[in-house]
Design an enzyme around this catalytic site. Sequence first.
Site, PDB file in Angstrom:
ATOM      1  CG  HIS A   1      -7.853   6.380  -4.819  1.00 16.45           C
ATOM      2  ND1 HIS A   1      -7.790   6.669  -6.162  1.00 16.45           N
ATOM      3  CD2 HIS A   1      -8.365   7.470  -4.228  1.00 16.45           C
ATOM      4  CE1 HIS A   1      -8.238   7.900  -6.369  1.00 16.45           C
ATOM      5  NE2 HIS A   1      -8.591   8.413  -5.208  1.00 16.45           N
TER       6      HIS A   1
ATOM      7  CE  LYS B   1       4.956   0.197  -5.155  1.00 14.54           C
ATOM      8  NZ  LYS B   1       3.739   0.942  -4.817  1.00 14.54           N
TER       9      LYS B   1
ATOM     10  CE1 TYR C   1      -0.444   1.933  -8.820  1.00 13.44           C
ATOM     11  CE2 TYR C   1      -1.562   2.335  -6.723  1.00 13.44           C
ATOM     12  CZ  TYR C   1      -1.125   2.781  -7.967  1.00 13.44           C
ATOM     13  OH  TYR C   1      -1.354   4.094  -8.334  1.00 13.44           O
TER      14      TYR C   1
ATOM     15  N   PRO D   1       7.797   6.644 -12.741  1.00 14.45           N
ATOM     16  CG  PRO D   1       6.894   8.662 -13.477  1.00 14.45           C
ATOM     17  CD  PRO D   1       8.084   7.785 -13.623  1.00 14.45           C
TER      18      PRO D   1
ATOM     19  CE1 TYR E   1      -2.296   3.780 -11.963  1.00 10.08           C
ATOM     20  CE2 TYR E   1      -0.225   4.241 -13.084  1.00 10.08           C
ATOM     21  CZ  TYR E   1      -0.982   4.221 -11.932  1.00 10.08           C
ATOM     22  OH  TYR E   1      -0.432   4.653 -10.750  1.00 10.08           O
TER      23      TYR E   1
HETATM   24  P1  RFL Z   1      13.765  14.979  -3.582  1.00 11.54           P
HETATM   25  O1  RFL Z   1      12.331  15.214  -3.447  1.00 11.54           O
HETATM   26  O2  RFL Z   1      14.380  15.157  -4.929  1.00 11.54           O
HETATM   27  O3  RFL Z   1      14.500  15.930  -2.530  1.00 11.54           O
HETATM   28  C1  RFL Z   1      15.905  16.115  -2.523  1.00 11.54           C
HETATM   29  C2  RFL Z   1      16.201  17.488  -1.989  1.00 11.54           C
HETATM   30  O4  RFL Z   1      17.613  17.675  -1.918  1.00 11.54           O
HETATM   31  C3  RFL Z   1      17.928  18.989  -2.391  1.00 11.54           C
HETATM   32  N1  RFL Z   1      19.326  19.002  -2.860  1.00 11.54           N
HETATM   33  C4  RFL Z   1      20.356  19.535  -2.164  1.00 11.54           C
HETATM   34  N2  RFL Z   1      20.395  20.134  -0.970  1.00 11.54           N
HETATM   35  C5  RFL Z   1      21.608  20.568  -0.532  1.00 11.54           C
HETATM   36  N3  RFL Z   1      22.756  20.444  -1.263  1.00 11.54           N
HETATM   37  C6  RFL Z   1      22.751  19.844  -2.469  1.00 11.54           C
HETATM   38  N4  RFL Z   1      23.876  19.709  -3.186  1.00 11.54           N
HETATM   39  C7  RFL Z   1      21.504  19.352  -2.970  1.00 11.54           C
HETATM   40  N5  RFL Z   1      21.137  18.733  -4.106  1.00 11.54           N
HETATM   41  C8  RFL Z   1      19.821  18.522  -4.033  1.00 11.54           C
HETATM   42  C9  RFL Z   1      16.916  19.243  -3.483  1.00 11.54           C
HETATM   43  O5  RFL Z   1      16.734  20.632  -3.745  1.00 11.54           O
HETATM   44  C10 RFL Z   1      15.666  18.590  -2.894  1.00 11.54           C
HETATM   45  O6  RFL Z   1      14.886  19.503  -2.154  1.00 11.54           O
HETATM   46  O7  RFL Z   1      14.190  13.514  -3.087  1.00 11.54           O
HETATM   47  P2  RFL Z   1      13.574  12.596  -1.921  1.00 11.54           P
HETATM   48  O8  RFL Z   1      13.383  13.390  -0.663  1.00 11.54           O
HETATM   49  O9  RFL Z   1      14.410  11.375  -1.917  1.00 11.54           O
HETATM   50  O10 RFL Z   1      12.092  12.234  -2.421  1.00 11.54           O
HETATM   51  C11 RFL Z   1      11.899  11.444  -3.566  1.00 11.54           C
HETATM   52  C12 RFL Z   1      10.592  11.841  -4.273  1.00 11.54           C
HETATM   53  O11 RFL Z   1      10.613  13.246  -4.477  1.00 11.54           O
HETATM   54  C13 RFL Z   1      10.412  11.112  -5.608  1.00 11.54           C
HETATM   55  O12 RFL Z   1      10.837   9.774  -5.517  1.00 11.54           O
HETATM   56  C14 RFL Z   1       8.932  11.092  -6.075  1.00 11.54           C
HETATM   57  O13 RFL Z   1       8.476  12.383  -6.343  1.00 11.54           O
HETATM   58  C15 RFL Z   1       8.771  10.217  -7.322  1.00 11.54           C
HETATM   59  N6  RFL Z   1       7.405  10.251  -7.871  1.00 11.54           N
HETATM   60  C16 RFL Z   1       6.390   9.497  -7.299  1.00 11.54           C
HETATM   61  N7  RFL Z   1       6.620   8.760  -6.194  1.00 11.54           N
HETATM   62  C17 RFL Z   1       5.592   8.076  -5.587  1.00 11.54           C
HETATM   63  O14 RFL Z   1       5.839   7.415  -4.559  1.00 11.54           O
HETATM   64  N8  RFL Z   1       4.296   8.110  -6.068  1.00 11.54           N
HETATM   65  C18 RFL Z   1       3.990   8.835  -7.182  1.00 11.54           C
HETATM   66  O15 RFL Z   1       2.821   8.895  -7.525  1.00 11.54           O
HETATM   67  C19 RFL Z   1       5.058   9.539  -7.864  1.00 11.54           C
HETATM   68  N9  RFL Z   1       4.805  10.278  -8.951  1.00 11.54           N
HETATM   69  C20 RFL Z   1       7.133  11.040  -8.996  1.00 11.54           C
HETATM   70  C21 RFL Z   1       5.808  11.024  -9.522  1.00 11.54           C
HETATM   71  C22 RFL Z   1       8.107  11.831  -9.589  1.00 11.54           C
HETATM   72  C23 RFL Z   1       7.802  12.589 -10.705  1.00 11.54           C
HETATM   73  N10 RFL Z   1       8.833  13.396 -11.241  1.00 11.54           N
HETATM   74  C24 RFL Z   1       8.694  14.757 -11.520  1.00 11.54           C
HETATM   75  C25 RFL Z   1      10.179  12.869 -11.318  1.00 11.54           C
HETATM   76  C26 RFL Z   1       5.488  11.764 -10.631  1.00 11.54           C
HETATM   77  C27 RFL Z   1       6.484  12.529 -11.246  1.00 11.54           C
HETATM   78  C28 RFL Z   1       6.105  13.280 -12.497  1.00 11.54           C
HETATM   79  C1  PHB Z   2       0.363  11.464  -9.507  1.00  9.13           C
HETATM   80  O1  PHB Z   2      -0.788  11.671  -9.071  1.00  9.13           O
HETATM   81  O2  PHB Z   2       1.175  12.381  -9.677  1.00  9.13           O
HETATM   82  C2  PHB Z   2       0.763  10.083  -9.851  1.00  9.13           C
HETATM   83  C3  PHB Z   2      -0.088   9.033  -9.532  1.00  9.13           C
HETATM   84  C4  PHB Z   2       0.270   7.733  -9.869  1.00  9.13           C
HETATM   85  C5  PHB Z   2       1.465   7.507 -10.516  1.00  9.13           C
HETATM   86  C6  PHB Z   2       2.322   8.557 -10.820  1.00  9.13           C
HETATM   87  C7  PHB Z   2       1.965   9.854 -10.485  1.00  9.13           C
HETATM   88  O3  PHB Z   2       1.790   6.228 -10.863  1.00  9.13           O
END
Ligand code: RFL
Ligand code: PHB
Length: 389
Positions: free
Chosen positions: A72, A296, A384, A292, A200
């Site tokens: 993108h 990042k 971004y 989100p 957005y």
């Molecule tokens: P995770 O993915 O939460 O993984 C942590 C893992 O640790 C396990 N765990 C344990 N294991 C053993 N013992 C324990 N006591 C434990 N406690 C927990 C968990 O089960 C899990 O498997 O963290 P990690 O690896 O640091 O990754 C971070 C990302 O997952 C997170 O920052 C992103 O998903 C955030 N995020 C986005 N980030 C982006 O860079 N671009 C995006 O477009 C974006 N969109 C989003 C998002 C997060 C969202 N939500 C649901 C919060 C959109 C959404 C809606």
């Molecule tokens: C997504 O596709 O889940 C997504 C994309 C951009 C964002 C957050 C989430 O800023």
Amino acid sequence: MKTQVAIIGAGPAGLLLGELLTKEGIDNIILEQRSADYVLGRIRAGVLESVTVDALDRVGVSQRLHQEGLPHDGIELVFEDMHHRIDFKKLIGKSVVVYGQTEVTRDLMAARQAKGTTTYYEATEVTLHNIKENDPYVTFMYQGQSMTIYCDFIAGCDGFHGVSRKSIPDNVIKEYERVYPFGWLGVLSDTKPVSDELIYSYTERGFSLCSQRSATRSRYYLQVPLTEKVENWSDERFWDELSQRLYPEAARHLETGESLEKSIAPLRSFVSEPLRYGHLFLAGDAAHIVPPTGAKGLNLAASDVLYLADAFIQHYVEKDATGIEEYSQKALKRIWGAERFSWYMTTLLHHFDQDDVFTDKMRRAEFMHLLNSEYAQLSLAENYVGLPY
Ligand code: RFL
Ligand code: PHB
């Protein structure tokens, strides 16, 4: 059991760290409290910066990403009746790739499994011991058995609710937090995305985001009050509200269909400092959360892990502790930059009930500045696509 690095958590941070270490011959074991299927069932991020793509290239886990990921070159920003495309490619010659976190995780899990590197899924009661001393170890329960792993270092990659950060004494760690008074209601559906690029939107009804996973799979989000329940949102209500938060031409192109997943995520900014306590190192969501809006979270998890992996490699291969000493400071610099951008995007694009008329005027003026100033657009684009690593 003995290993060099015990990694807690098999999210993207833990799995990527494992691959980076294994590639350099550094022994590691991952402990994950959930099953692999559960981890893969979580629908989260979708946008990858080039730092993240490069990291996946480095460990040779990017074949599918390059085949199926969607480059993108820009995003569309909408403010009530105004819309403007931010052209990353033109402004700074860089772009991002849309490829789901679920797929990144799937690819990393498959690579780890193919190498036969040890991972314990459904490991419960994970407890860290002696983290300040020279002989740290981790205990856990696995299939009804009590297990112990002795290690040199522990990498806390266990997300915001994990055990690692909580194992650091309160008087050592400092936490900074902002909880926003709303969440995002997300829907995944097998429908054609409303636009080729992400949209957005700030509207009086609240924020909306049109994202995607492929040419036939869409991901949409709506700002909702924190008190809102998923059960109150039929698919019909979701599509109806989304179309009211899109400009008319986009709304006309909105393809609706059955939702494959629907969930509400609260929005939070959070940083804990420092990222190191003795032999324990925090990375990813275990150490920080961004709302989100800036896309990042996953990308910060990847850059933390790159710094950390390089620190361990320097320690084991070159017998040099500099990287380990500097990890926290180096990673925090990039983390605070992403925190600032995510907070800025959230504040610019969401409706805050408590805002007075002056604040609304400032938000509009900020958007006008973005419309009219290439410097402002450049700054947004620079952040971004990802600050320098
Ligand atoms: P995770 O993915 O939460 O993984 C942590 C893992 O640790 C396990 N765990 C344990 N294991 C053993 N013992 C324990 N006591 C434990 N406690 C927990 C968990 O089960 C899990 O498997 O963290 P990690 O690896 O640091 O990754 C971070 C990302 O997952 C997170 O920052 C992103 O998903 C955030 N995020 C986005 N980030 C982006 O860079 N671009 C995006 O477009 C974006 N969109 C989003 C998002 C997060 C969202 N939500 C649901 C919060 C959109 C959404 C809606
Ligand atoms: C997504 O596709 O889940 C997504 C994309 C951009 C964002 C957050 C989430 O800023």
